[in-house]
Design a protein around this motif. Sequence first.
Motif, PDB file in Angstrom:
ATOM      1  N   GLN A  12       0.841  -1.206   0.000  1.00 20.67           N
ATOM      2  CA  GLN A  12       0.000   0.000   0.000  1.00 20.67           C
ATOM      3  C   GLN A  12       0.873   1.252   0.000  1.00 20.67           C
ATOM      4  O   GLN A  12       0.664   2.170  -0.782  1.00 20.67           O
ATOM      5  CB  GLN A  12      -0.878  -0.013   1.254  1.00 20.67           C
ATOM      6  N   ASN A  13       1.888   1.200   0.843  1.00 22.49           N
ATOM      7  CA  ASN A  13       2.727   2.414   0.920  1.00 22.49           C
ATOM      8  C   ASN A  13       3.289   2.749  -0.451  1.00 22.49           C
ATOM      9  O   ASN A  13       3.159   3.868  -0.936  1.00 22.49           O
ATOM     10  CB  ASN A  13       3.895   2.167   1.889  1.00 22.49           C
TER      11      ASN A  13
ATOM     12  N   GLN B 148       0.731   4.156  -2.558  1.00 22.02           N
ATOM     13  CA  GLN B 148       0.387   5.536  -2.198  1.00 22.02           C
ATOM     14  C   GLN B 148       1.435   6.491  -2.728  1.00 22.02           C
ATOM     15  O   GLN B 148       1.159   7.468  -3.406  1.00 22.02           O
ATOM     16  CB  GLN B 148       0.347   5.629  -0.662  1.00 22.02           C
TER      17      GLN B 148
END
Lengths: 443, 65
Positions: free
Chosen positions: A309-310, A313
Amino acid sequence: MERKEYSLFELNGLVKQSIRRSFPATCWIRAEMSDVRVNASSGHCYLEFIEKHPISGQLLAKARASIWSNTYRTLAPYFEQSTGQRLTSGIKVLVNVSVEFHELYGFSLTVLDIDPAYTLGDMVRRRMEIVKQLKEEGIYTLNKELTLTDLPQRIAIITSPVAAGYEDFMMQLTHNKRGYQFYTKLYPSIMQGDQTEAQVIKALDRIYLSVDKFDAVVIIRGGGATSDLNSFDSYALAANCAQFPLPIITGIGHERDDTVIDLVAHTRAKTPTAVAEFLVECISRADEMLITLQQQCSETTQALLQAHQNTLQQLTMHIPTWSQRLLEKQQATLQSLGQRLPNIVQGLLNEKQKELTNTLYQMQTYATRQLEQEKAELQLTEQFIRMASPTYLLQKGYTLTVQQGKIIKQAADVVVGATLVTHFADGTVSSKATAIQKKDSIK
Amino acid sequence: MAKKKETYNEAINQLREIVSEIEGGELDVDILSEKVTEASRLVKVCKEKLFKADKEVQKILENLA
């Protein structure tokens, strides 16, 4: 000589007195107890003391003995408490006895006191002998070296079905707080007295027949201090346990030292309940490991997802700025290109111009040089031809000799007497050959 | 289940393998979901062994000689 006669009673009386005289006080004797019987109502204990030949085991001596209830009441518990062993047949004891002889009941010993240390010593000595023998045979640690599976669920139980031990064990096992699953099978056996050894071995043999169905064998006996141990200090039983292919866990319910079977067993617990606790503990360790694995699995998955996810993002965050920057860069290059375009073109043109004039000039010089070369070559060949023509030679003074229309190049070709025609620049002369001299003969 | 159920130890080892693969961090996401389902199946297999009574074993022991 007057023959002396006694009545039997008189005789026995005399024997009684002489014994009393030679044994005025009590004395300590070492013997093995056998045929021990306690009369329930009177509380008296009747037994026999025997002594066997240490090597051959042959009976050497025997004597009837009794422990009157008033002594027995204190002596038995005292003995049991200090040795963890009940007064039974087969144990060796050091006892203080008074030597009795009764006209009717004959010779007997009355036990007044006992020294448990001796029996303990004997027990320990016997145990050590058995251990030594097992070690010499290299089987002492075999059972200990077996690995108990992570999940010892299938248990073969050797115990007496009626004794408390079995119930405590099953209670502890089946009602364990975590609800772990166990599968047990009882192999009943007498766990006390001289039958023990044979029966436990028989049970082990039966288990051996389905050895692959079990994870461990449990030999348990409740009863605490009242139980006697020597039945478990037996070479045959210990050797059998030592070589048994499944780990053996003993719980023979006593606080004091270990019997030989405890020493050879894979694991030794104090009581049947302790054995059950041990088994439950094994399963709960496996359970805990499973839980940690489960946690690890979810944690690492979480972490991985988080990481993805990071990155995602970051990507999404950066895209606008990156694309922006990319665009700007492109524009800048475009602009700078645009500005530089004219002089690039100009530069290019000039370059081409120069190139053109250059080649032109080269062409010219090349062409003229080419012509010059051709002219020179021509002149040379012309000159060459002129010089090669015979008229030039003749003019130089050289003559040409012809014999019968053929030019003569060597004196050898001339035939004496033949007419020769010699050509000169201004005309020809015909002559006759008179003689030929070779060049070398002239020398 | 058609496949013979793994033994407890096989299941545990496979579980450990999956955990270390995930820990490695290179696992891409779609395999990840597969691995996680496999892991939970293995955990279920192990839990059953611990807690659920296996009729078969019981029967075997009962009619042993």
